[in-house]
Design an enzyme around this catalytic site. Sequence first.
Site, PDB file in Angstrom:
ATOM      1  N   HIS A   7      -4.933  20.259  -3.530  1.00 35.17           N
ATOM      2  CA  HIS A   7      -3.492  20.538  -3.541  1.00 35.17           C
ATOM      3  C   HIS A   7      -3.031  20.973  -4.937  1.00 35.17           C
ATOM      4  O   HIS A   7      -2.141  21.807  -5.065  1.00 35.17           O
ATOM      5  CB  HIS A   7      -2.713  19.280  -3.119  1.00 35.17           C
ATOM      6  CG  HIS A   7      -2.942  18.920  -1.682  1.00 35.17           C
ATOM      7  ND1 HIS A   7      -1.982  19.071  -0.711  1.00 35.17           N
ATOM      8  CD2 HIS A   7      -4.038  18.453  -1.041  1.00 35.17           C
ATOM      9  CE1 HIS A   7      -2.463  18.693   0.465  1.00 35.17           C
ATOM     10  NE2 HIS A   7      -3.715  18.310   0.282  1.00 35.17           N
ATOM     11  N   ASP A  36       4.787  20.327  -2.896  1.00 32.73           N
ATOM     12  CA  ASP A  36       3.766  20.233  -1.867  1.00 32.73           C
ATOM     13  C   ASP A  36       4.436  19.790  -0.576  1.00 32.73           C
ATOM     14  O   ASP A  36       5.352  18.952  -0.593  1.00 32.73           O
ATOM     15  CB  ASP A  36       2.705  19.205  -2.279  1.00 32.73           C
ATOM     16  CG  ASP A  36       1.508  19.231  -1.353  1.00 32.73           C
ATOM     17  OD1 ASP A  36       0.493  19.826  -1.740  1.00 32.73           O
ATOM     18  OD2 ASP A  36       1.595  18.663  -0.231  1.00 32.73           O
TER      19      ASP A  36
END
Length: 462
Positions: free
Chosen positions: A26, A120
């Site tokens: 990520h 995110d």
Amino acid sequence: MASEAGKAPAIPGRRVLMFPLPFQGHLSPMLQLAAVLHARGLRVTIFHAAFNAPDSVAGYRFVPVGAGVPAADLVPTGSDADFVGALLRFNERLQGAFQNSLREVLEEEEGARPACLVLDSNLRGMQVVADRLGVPTLVLRTGGAACLVAYMAFPALCDKGLLPLQDHAQLNMPLDDLQPLQLGDMVFSTTTPHETMSNCLERIMESARYSSGVIINTFSELEGADLQKIIHGLGVPVYAVGPLHKISPSAQSSLLDADKTCLNWLDKQEAKSVLFLSIGSLASMTQEELVETAWGLANSCMPFLWVIRPNSVQCSGKVGLPEGFEEVTRGRGMVVSWAPQQEVLGHQAVGGFWTHNGWNSTLESICEGVPMICRPHFADQMINARYVQEVWKVGFELEGKLERGKIERSVRKLFCHEEGGEMRWRAKDLEDKATECMKKGGSSETRINLLVNFMMSLPCSI
Ligand code: UDP
């Protein structure tokens, strides 16, 4: 690391705030996106979990969040770990600290009004904070478009009574509305209770729907049909801006030190002869699977480069490769604890990739034209593997129990059989498409320009 050299002149006063999740798969795409935006003149401020700080980048501001927060259960590893619970805890535990940090940054940076916060898609809790403080948000999906379509369809499958799975005989049931997916591909975790999973997916979908736009690390030539479904289903602008690792190749932050000596070893191998094995940063295998894989590789007689992370073997402090394995494979195989994966996949000696099909690994393989042996573990990996096998046809899944004979046959299929050759040919075609989409006027380059213009147009109410 991103450099200041060659970037566009700073857009006066505009800054983008970013908040990645502190996992390798990520963190890297967020930093790559940061480099893309920085190169187009935006200033960058990165909020990050204090306990898993990325390497600093010249020209960016880094703001640690949640120093002193207990973190032992926030970054689990292993295929049997409770990732979903960790994501929910992460939001809960860092939300207050983020509110304080964001408020401070907004006060300090009055002269550089933020265009928006890119977070995110697992950080719905932080999005709520940004909303409260009047900062528009965009969401970065570090997975593929097919995965987001599957997440969108999850509640309907629950309503139909198909999920949670009632009967293991239904694992292979085809899902007509989600072709080529099967019901088993939607069982994202076997260790997470269904309610927790539903809650997590609901929050991901909320983060997308309540955002000003969704940014996806994919490209339209690869996932055009699924991108269309997302555009129609979400009601917010969608930007397919990948492959980010190719667009910003120098912008990555490895949480582990890569052993670059494997590149020298690869230099000595024949073109397209080496199988590269890696299961990413979180997945793990049992000691028994490790032993079967070792003998499968040894018996295949093909050269290999194998990443065995220190914590990638379950219930074992020390990795136990079987006795005799090293001797049999000496000169033909290399084992490292972390590799410079993108360079490895781009090396002319690498001809195949045994992967867990994390989205970054899948995309990295596609972009280098490397066909795959797919061995998915959890989360979106089953979906990615299904697409590799059924849609792009650039690899095949190694199913069922890992067993040395099966592994040996799979390796030979990829390297020595016509079928493997055809996969390699199709992978090359996808690599060319990935290269095209990044060029001036290409699909991703165009979306990036649209994204930057869109960010500049967002009204920020602070
Ligand atoms: N990676 C790496 N070296 C390794 C193994 C993995 O640099 O030895 C990188 C890989 O290039 C990818 C990331 O770690 O960018 C893993 O992300 P992915 O989404 O594939 O899987 P995850 O770790 O999230 O399960």
